[in-house]
Design a protein around this motif. Structure first.
Motif, PDB file in Angstrom:
ATOM      1  N   GLY A   9      46.354 -24.745  34.251  1.00  0.00           N
ATOM      2  CA  GLY A   9      46.952 -26.324  34.169  1.00  0.00           C
ATOM      3  C   GLY A   9      47.033 -26.762  35.511  1.00  0.00           C
ATOM      4  N   ALA A  10      47.166 -28.141  35.583  1.00  0.00           N
ATOM      5  CA  ALA A  10      47.155 -28.589  36.924  1.00  0.00           C
ATOM      6  C   ALA A  10      48.379 -28.380  37.651  1.00  0.00           C
ATOM      7  CB  ALA A  10      46.981 -30.180  36.865  1.00  0.00           C
ATOM      8  N   ASP A  11      49.477 -28.025  37.156  1.00  0.00           N
ATOM      9  CA  ASP A  11      50.790 -27.870  37.896  1.00  0.00           C
ATOM     10  C   ASP A  11      51.086 -26.237  38.212  1.00  0.00           C
ATOM     11  OD1 ASP A  11      51.198 -30.656  38.006  1.00  0.00           O
ATOM     12  OD2 ASP A  11      52.643 -30.383  36.380  1.00  0.00           O
ATOM     13  N   ALA A  12      50.027 -25.500  37.721  1.00  0.00           N
ATOM     14  CA  ALA A  12      50.184 -24.176  37.874  1.00  0.00           C
ATOM     15  C   ALA A  12      49.781 -23.496  39.111  1.00  0.00           C
ATOM     16  CB  ALA A  12      49.780 -23.384  36.646  1.00  0.00           C
ATOM     17  N   ALA A  13      50.088 -22.617  39.888  1.00  0.00           N
ATOM     18  CA  ALA A  13      49.457 -22.256  41.307  1.00  0.00           C
ATOM     19  C   ALA A  13      48.545 -21.243  40.767  1.00  0.00           C
ATOM     20  CB  ALA A  13      50.745 -21.446  42.107  1.00  0.00           C
ATOM     21  N   PRO A  14      47.354 -21.115  41.395  1.00  0.00           N
ATOM     22  CA  PRO A  14      47.273 -21.944  42.797  1.00  0.00           C
ATOM     23  C   PRO A  14      46.927 -23.174  42.788  1.00  0.00           C
ATOM     24  CG  PRO A  14      45.314 -20.233  42.380  1.00  0.00           C
ATOM     25  CD  PRO A  14      46.339 -19.895  41.484  1.00  0.00           C
ATOM     26  N   HIS A  15      47.229 -24.133  43.218  1.00  0.00           N
ATOM     27  CA  HIS A  15      46.953 -25.581  43.008  1.00  0.00           C
ATOM     28  C   HIS A  15      45.819 -26.132  43.781  1.00  0.00           C
ATOM     29  CE1 HIS A  15      51.681 -25.039  43.028  1.00  0.00           C
ATOM     30  NE2 HIS A  15      51.434 -25.808  41.754  1.00  0.00           N
ATOM     31  N   ILE A  16      45.622 -25.484  44.829  1.00  0.00           N
ATOM     32  CA  ILE A  16      44.206 -25.567  45.769  1.00  0.00           C
ATOM     33  C   ILE A  16      43.534 -24.096  45.850  1.00  0.00           C
ATOM     34  CG2 ILE A  16      43.305 -26.588  47.882  1.00  0.00           C
ATOM     35  CD1 ILE A  16      45.639 -28.542  47.704  1.00  0.00           C
ATOM     36  N   ILE A  17      42.154 -24.228  45.741  1.00  0.00           N
ATOM     37  CA  ILE A  17      41.337 -23.091  45.949  1.00  0.00           C
ATOM     38  C   ILE A  17      40.130 -23.423  46.970  1.00  0.00           C
ATOM     39  CG2 ILE A  17      40.027 -20.991  45.334  1.00  0.00           C
ATOM     40  CD1 ILE A  17      41.319 -21.100  42.710  1.00  0.00           C
ATOM     41  N   LEU A  18      40.033 -22.967  48.130  1.00  0.00           N
ATOM     42  CA  LEU A  18      39.133 -23.482  49.061  1.00  0.00           C
ATOM     43  C   LEU A  18      37.861 -22.199  49.117  1.00  0.00           C
ATOM     44  CD1 LEU A  18      41.377 -24.531  51.917  1.00  0.00           C
ATOM     45  CD2 LEU A  18      40.346 -25.981  50.207  1.00  0.00           C
ATOM     46  N   PHE A  19      36.695 -22.840  48.787  1.00  0.00           N
ATOM     47  CA  PHE A  19      35.569 -21.819  48.630  1.00  0.00           C
ATOM     48  C   PHE A  19      34.680 -21.909  49.767  1.00  0.00           C
ATOM     49  CE2 PHE A  19      36.954 -23.090  44.321  1.00  0.00           C
ATOM     50  CZ  PHE A  19      37.382 -21.995  43.982  1.00  0.00           C
ATOM     51  N   TRP A  45      34.171 -15.458  45.532  1.00  0.00           N
ATOM     52  CA  TRP A  45      34.806 -14.850  44.279  1.00  0.00           C
ATOM     53  C   TRP A  45      36.126 -14.158  44.198  1.00  0.00           C
ATOM     54  CZ3 TRP A  45      31.495 -15.091  40.491  1.00  0.00           C
ATOM     55  CH2 TRP A  45      30.015 -15.069  40.538  1.00  0.00           C
ATOM     56  N   LEU A  46      36.525 -13.477  45.389  1.00  0.00           N
ATOM     57  CA  LEU A  46      38.010 -13.203  45.574  1.00  0.00           C
ATOM     58  C   LEU A  46      38.972 -14.364  45.484  1.00  0.00           C
ATOM     59  CD1 LEU A  46      38.707 -10.233  47.595  1.00  0.00           C
ATOM     60  CD2 LEU A  46      39.018 -10.454  45.419  1.00  0.00           C
ATOM     61  N   ALA A  47      38.421 -15.480  46.304  1.00  0.00           N
ATOM     62  CA  ALA A  47      39.477 -16.982  46.049  1.00  0.00           C
ATOM     63  C   ALA A  47      39.286 -17.199  44.711  1.00  0.00           C
ATOM     64  CB  ALA A  47      38.732 -17.749  47.057  1.00  0.00           C
ATOM     65  N   ALA A  48      38.005 -17.090  43.870  1.00  0.00           N
ATOM     66  CA  ALA A  48      38.092 -17.547  42.633  1.00  0.00           C
ATOM     67  C   ALA A  48      39.200 -16.909  41.690  1.00  0.00           C
ATOM     68  CB  ALA A  48      36.813 -17.820  42.178  1.00  0.00           C
ATOM     69  N   ALA A  49      39.064 -15.503  41.949  1.00  0.00           N
ATOM     70  CA  ALA A  49      40.085 -14.768  41.037  1.00  0.00           C
ATOM     71  C   ALA A  49      41.291 -14.966  41.173  1.00  0.00           C
ATOM     72  CB  ALA A  49      39.711 -13.256  41.538  1.00  0.00           C
ATOM     73  N   ALA A  50      42.225 -15.701  42.354  1.00  0.00           N
ATOM     74  CA  ALA A  50      43.068 -16.223  42.311  1.00  0.00           C
ATOM     75  C   ALA A  50      43.626 -17.122  41.351  1.00  0.00           C
ATOM     76  CB  ALA A  50      43.318 -16.879  43.612  1.00  0.00           C
ATOM     77  N   GLY A  51      42.530 -17.670  40.830  1.00  0.00           N
ATOM     78  CA  GLY A  51      42.612 -18.889  39.846  1.00  0.00           C
ATOM     79  C   GLY A  51      43.268 -18.503  38.578  1.00  0.00           C
ATOM     80  N   VAL A  91      50.679 -24.349  46.348  1.00  0.00           N
ATOM     81  CA  VAL A  91      50.359 -22.850  46.727  1.00  0.00           C
ATOM     82  C   VAL A  91      48.559 -23.131  46.998  1.00  0.00           C
ATOM     83  CG1 VAL A  91      49.762 -20.505  45.844  1.00  0.00           C
ATOM     84  CG2 VAL A  91      52.007 -21.596  45.738  1.00  0.00           C
ATOM     85  N   VAL A  92      48.237 -22.636  48.312  1.00  0.00           N
ATOM     86  CA  VAL A  92      46.878 -22.808  48.620  1.00  0.00           C
ATOM     87  C   VAL A  92      46.194 -21.705  48.731  1.00  0.00           C
ATOM     88  CG1 VAL A  92      45.172 -23.632  50.121  1.00  0.00           C
ATOM     89  CG2 VAL A  92      47.218 -25.006  49.845  1.00  0.00           C
ATOM     90  N   VAL A  93      45.048 -21.183  48.122  1.00  0.00           N
ATOM     91  CA  VAL A  93      44.256 -19.957  48.203  1.00  0.00           C
ATOM     92  C   VAL A  93      43.052 -20.465  49.236  1.00  0.00           C
ATOM     93  CG1 VAL A  93      43.067 -18.041  47.259  1.00  0.00           C
ATOM     94  CG2 VAL A  93      45.170 -18.760  46.602  1.00  0.00           C
ATOM     95  N   ALA A  94      42.886 -19.898  50.259  1.00  0.00           N
ATOM     96  CA  ALA A  94      41.606 -20.208  50.989  1.00  0.00           C
ATOM     97  C   ALA A  94      40.631 -19.127  51.153  1.00  0.00           C
ATOM     98  CB  ALA A  94      41.973 -20.745  52.363  1.00  0.00           C
ATOM     99  N   SER A  95      39.564 -19.117  50.977  1.00  0.00           N
ATOM    100  CA  SER A  95      38.333 -17.812  51.395  1.00  0.00           C
ATOM    101  C   SER A  95      38.364 -17.886  52.975  1.00  0.00           C
ATOM    102  CB  SER A  95      37.406 -18.312  50.670  1.00  0.00           C
ATOM    103  OG  SER A  95      36.155 -17.244  51.116  1.00  0.00           O
ATOM    104  N   VAL A 105      47.682 -11.189  40.566  1.00  0.00           N
ATOM    105  CA  VAL A 105      48.859 -10.681  40.694  1.00  0.00           C
ATOM    106  C   VAL A 105      49.510 -11.381  41.755  1.00  0.00           C
ATOM    107  CG1 VAL A 105      50.414  -8.790  40.480  1.00  0.00           C
ATOM    108  CG2 VAL A 105      48.628  -8.607  39.180  1.00  0.00           C
ATOM    109  N   SER A 106      49.102 -10.968  43.037  1.00  0.00           N
ATOM    110  CA  SER A 106      49.763 -11.300  44.218  1.00  0.00           C
ATOM    111  C   SER A 106      50.013 -12.995  44.209  1.00  0.00           C
ATOM    112  CB  SER A 106      49.162 -10.897  45.402  1.00  0.00           C
ATOM    113  OG  SER A 106      49.032  -9.656  45.383  1.00  0.00           O
ATOM    114  N   VAL A 107      49.063 -13.723  43.989  1.00  0.00           N
ATOM    115  CA  VAL A 107      49.398 -15.191  43.918  1.00  0.00           C
ATOM    116  C   VAL A 107      50.400 -15.596  42.762  1.00  0.00           C
ATOM    117  CG1 VAL A 107      48.131 -17.238  43.570  1.00  0.00           C
ATOM    118  CG2 VAL A 107      46.845 -15.437  44.998  1.00  0.00           C
ATOM    119  N   ARG A 108      50.282 -14.899  41.715  1.00  0.00           N
ATOM    120  CA  ARG A 108      51.173 -15.482  40.607  1.00  0.00           C
ATOM    121  C   ARG A 108      52.661 -15.183  41.355  1.00  0.00           C
ATOM    122  NH1 ARG A 108      50.838 -13.947  34.114  1.00  0.00           N
ATOM    123  NH2 ARG A 108      49.391 -15.949  34.395  1.00  0.00           N
TER     124      ARG A 108
END
Length: 418
Positions: free
Chosen positions: A204-214, A193-199, A239-243, A162-165
């Protein structure tokens, strides 16, 4: 009425629903006319014979725990070593159990807590003391072995998605004249797992998060910069989400704070989001903002997952059932029965199969480029954040949480000097 006392304690970082488990434990025990004590500040309270008499709490307060975040009885980050290395502490625990006629010990925590419960059960057997030890699952990291998922994770995952969206909508609105890159740091030392949840926040390729780092994939700065640049040029922002636990190929934590180890032997990490934001700004020249939700991820009861709440309550009730049946050295875990429709049940698992094991993201949950989740991950994650379970709100607009009296039990032993 069963003879003996049940002792419940909370361990490690709390979750939005750990008190829901406590509530279920106490209510299930009361239904069996079993007295429940709680360790104040977890295992430390047991060592210091600082125990709470939960029978002094009225039923409405116990029920209200189900919608109250935090740890109602206090928790702690204390890991006991082996039975040999910390024998004096284990013997003290046994003295406290005997003094208060504790016959059932429920330890609500993660991997290390499961290990402690297992060791206590072995010590009790060594001295022929009738004690049943049950590990009760809890962690927002979702890294407990055997169980399909862990109570606490679903709500933290929902908060993250929810926060990332919502943040992504903010960034999109301002990207033309302001922030181009936004970095969101998710908890997760060894498991993403939490970083993955941001996905789940977008598809789609243009929807955030665009990059997740595991943490399951080595971090390569050059590849990361290239992906950020490509995304900004294509979408207008990134938008980047990083563990927090991402590491380079040689195993070095990107956010190693240089602060040594914590009580559990874990490297002290120091803010991967701020580090990545600074590096992106220096290398690519973009305006960057970053955030560190930290405790917000595990305390956000207002946006809890209904699925998570129900599972937290179910393992608490099952833990009492297992204890009273004498199912020693066990843990109630979640077993997924089907995905469509999503169905689950609670089953027993041996503590020896859980203690000190760690469940990381399976390879088929990570995209080949390492920057996002697959359809398989989405199928696994989506049911865990479903449903809303909001707390009651007062006229002041704030949630109505409960604060227990936590009346102490009279001590029977000499003060602990350890």
């Amino acid at each position: 009425m069963a003879n003996g006392t049940l002792l419940y304690a909370q361990s490690g970082g709390v979750t939005a629903v750990i008190n829901a488990t406590a509530s279920a434990v106490i209510q299930a025990a009361r239904a069996k006319k079993v007295k429940v004590l709680a360790g104040r500040n977890g295992i430390l309270g047991v060592l210091h014979e600082d125990l709470i008499d939960t029978s002094k709490e009225p039923l409405p307060a116990i029920r209200a725990l189900a919608h109250t975040p935090g740890g109602a009885f206090g928790s702690c980050r204390v890991k006991l070593k082996s039975l040999e290395a910390d024998r004096a502490k284990y013997l003290r625990l046994l003295e406290v159990f005997k003094a208060h006629d504790v016959r059932w010990f429920l330890y609500n925590g993660g991997n290390d807590s499961a290990d402690t419960a297992l060791k206590v059960s072995r010590l009790a057997a060594e001295f022929d003391y009738p004690l049943t030890c049950i590990g009760v699952p809890k962690t927002i990291d979702n890294d407990l072995a055997v169980t399909d998922c862990c109570p606490g994770f679903g709500s933290a995952a929902k908060y993250t998605a929810v926060s990332v969206r919502e943040c992504a909508l903010d960034v999109a609105a301002m990207a033309d004249t302001s922030t181009k890159v936004f970095v969101y740091e998710a908890m997760g030392r060894h498991a993403g797992w939490l970083a993955a949840a941001a996905g789940l926040a977008g598809q789609g390729a243009d929807a955030a998060p665009h990059i997740i780092l595991f943490p399951e994939r080595p971090f390569e700065e050059a590849a990361f910069f290239a992906e950020v640049k490509k995304t900004v040029e294509r979408v207008g922002y990134c938008v980047v989400v990083a563990s927090e636990g991402i590491r380079t190929a040689d195993g070095t934590f990107v956010a190693d704070a240089g602060g040594g180890k914590d009580a559990f032997g874990h490297t002290q990490l120091g803010g991967v989001a701020s580090h990545l934001a600074a590096r992106v700004k220096d290398a690519l020249g973009y305006k960057v903002h970053w955030t560190l939700p930290d405790y917000l991820q595990r305390s956000a009861r207002h946006v809890a997952s209904k699925t998570d709440l129900e599972q937290a309550q179910a393992v608490g009730k099952a833990a009492v059932d297992y204890a009273l049946k004498g199912m020693n050295s066990m843990m109630p875990v979640i077993q997924r029965m089907s995905e469509t429709p999503y169905r689950w049940k609670v089953v027993p698992a041996k503590l020896e199969d859980i203690a000190n094991h760690e469940k990381t993201m399976p390879p088929n949950f990570l995209r080949k480029d390492g920057f996002g989740i697959t359809a398989a991950a989405r199928r696994y994650l989506e049911p865990l954040i479903r449903g809303e379970a909001p707390p009651p709100y007062g006229r002041d607009g704030l949630p109505r949480y409960v604060a227990l009296k936590n009346v102490a039990v009279k001590r029977k032993l000499p003060a602990y000097e350890g």
